[in-house]
Design an enzyme around this catalytic site. Sequence first.
Site, PDB file in Angstrom:
ATOM      1  N   LYS A 196       0.847  -1.204   0.000  1.00 31.53           N
ATOM      2  CA  LYS A 196       0.000   0.000   0.000  1.00 31.53           C
ATOM      3  C   LYS A 196       0.878   1.249   0.000  1.00 31.53           C
ATOM      4  CE  LYS A 196      -0.246  -0.321   5.048  1.00 31.53           C
ATOM      5  NZ  LYS A 196      -1.005  -0.895   6.170  1.00 31.53           N
ATOM      6  N   TYR A 203      18.170  29.004  10.277  1.00 30.93           N
ATOM      7  CA  TYR A 203      17.076  29.831  10.788  1.00 30.93           C
ATOM      8  C   TYR A 203      17.144  29.959  12.295  1.00 30.93           C
ATOM      9  CZ  TYR A 203      14.628  29.884   6.305  1.00 30.93           C
ATOM     10  OH  TYR A 203      14.279  30.095   4.998  1.00 30.93           O
TER      11      TYR A 203
HETATM   12  C1  LIG Z   1      -0.274  -1.902   6.775  1.00 34.05           C
HETATM   13  C2  LIG Z   1      -0.886  -3.208   7.179  1.00 34.05           C
HETATM   14  C3  LIG Z   1      -0.091  -4.359   7.278  1.00 34.05           C
HETATM   15  C4  LIG Z   1       1.409  -4.332   7.183  1.00 34.05           C
HETATM   16  O1  LIG Z   1       1.905  -3.840   8.406  1.00 34.05           O
HETATM   17  P1  LIG Z   1       3.469  -3.694   8.687  1.00 34.05           P
HETATM   18  O2  LIG Z   1       3.505  -3.280  10.112  1.00 34.05           O
HETATM   19  O3  LIG Z   1       3.964  -2.653   7.777  1.00 34.05           O
HETATM   20  O4  LIG Z   1       4.092  -5.011   8.446  1.00 34.05           O
HETATM   21  C5  LIG Z   1      -0.739  -5.570   7.513  1.00 34.05           C
HETATM   22  N1  LIG Z   1      -2.082  -5.626   7.680  1.00 34.05           N
HETATM   23  C6  LIG Z   1      -2.860  -4.520   7.610  1.00 34.05           C
HETATM   24  C7  LIG Z   1      -4.319  -4.669   7.827  1.00 34.05           C
HETATM   25  C8  LIG Z   1      -2.291  -3.282   7.372  1.00 34.05           C
HETATM   26  O5  LIG Z   1      -3.076  -2.193   7.344  1.00 34.05           O
END
Ligand SMILES: *Cc1c(COP(=O)(O)O)cnc(C)c1O
Length: 393
Positions: A55, A275
């Site tokens: 994702k 800054y």
């Molecule tokens: C993002 C996600 C994962 C992966 O999680 P990681 O901690 O990056 O391994 C797995 N299951 C769901 C439902 C997620 O939203």
Amino acid sequence: MNAQSPHSFPPEIPLAQSAARRAGAVLTIDLAAIQANFRLLRARANGLDCAAVVKADAYGLGAAQVAPALAAAGCRRFFVAHLEEGIALRQVLPDEEIFVLHGLPRDTEIEALNHRLIPVLNTLGQVDAWAGLARSRERRLPAVLHVDTGMARLGLTEADVRVIANDPARLDGLTLRYVMSHLAAAEDPSNPSNARQLQRFEQLRTQLPPTPASFANSSGVFLGAAFHFDLLRPGAALYGVAPVPGRDNPMHPVVRLQGRVLQVATVPAGSPVGYNGRFVADGAMRVATVSVGYADGFPRTLGNRAAAGCDGARLPVIGAVSMDMITLDVSALPDNRLYPGALVDVIGGDADSLDAVAAKGGTIAYEILTSLGSRYWRHYTGAEAAPLHPHSR
Ligand SMILES: *Cc1c(COP(=O)(O)O)cnc(C)c1O
């Protein structure tokens, strides 16, 4: 020394690549390390199946490059969050299974079907819409049921599961591929919520038709075999993030960010840097200005905290992080080592690791990865193991 020096580029980057020559920073993404991390996670699960979560554009690293590399390493199942991400991923993964974690927005079921995407059903409404499509087409459609076990974020509630248990016909037309849930604190093995969620997951599964299960994210893989079930679902660890923060990181580092030196100056004692003069030189010091800033996803909270690196030397970030620049104390290097055009490590390599950058910036490595800037010149290595599918070009 000047910007034309061949030493100002990593030798593996051809000088002919003018985009690389123009870029203020180079992000190298090691696809072979991602493949090695996949194999390492799969091996931990003892012959169980291991999916990849890609994702948010593979956590900012580029799903179009990362996903085919994972497929070449033997990964057959991929999770995205949005339907739109699934449609895009289908272009580069013609044959693999693609699961959509958010399920389907109303009236998009046919699009998911057309792209052969498998929704993760989080609500009774999503169950009814997908099962309804299956029945109207007089065919079975694959689906994942997500049950909430203690996050109150996504997934069927205990009451929803009871509704299905009392009316199993609601699932008619669906081929349940997995029942899944998600851990809220897997990165903390001492957190009692892990065992609580596990127990609730097992209890909810008994109310549903017998179905393979998926429970563990990256950190969950390291909580032990009781958490593994049939399909692992790691994301972050594939990209080099430590599954248990503060412990030795078994994953191979994947990203290296190198920033280009814009100028180097020697400043006298008492000089304010950046800054609001948030750093003041306590002696004569050489300061290098490097073209990476918070607009590139290098958090502003890292002012006076992180360390870049070069030739094994630590180069502390001094003063505030600007939108497009950071300033480094480079006194530890020989006077002539850095010059305009030279590259120094900003994340990984001789600099702080990805996890250290996140910790010092008061965030998590996930956020550093998914914020990596669009101005970087992206350089993929190890890609020979992952031929891009022709459709992706
Ligand atoms: C993002 C996600 C994962 C992966 O999680 P990681 O901690 O990056 O391994 C797995 N299951 C769901 C439902 C997620 O939203």
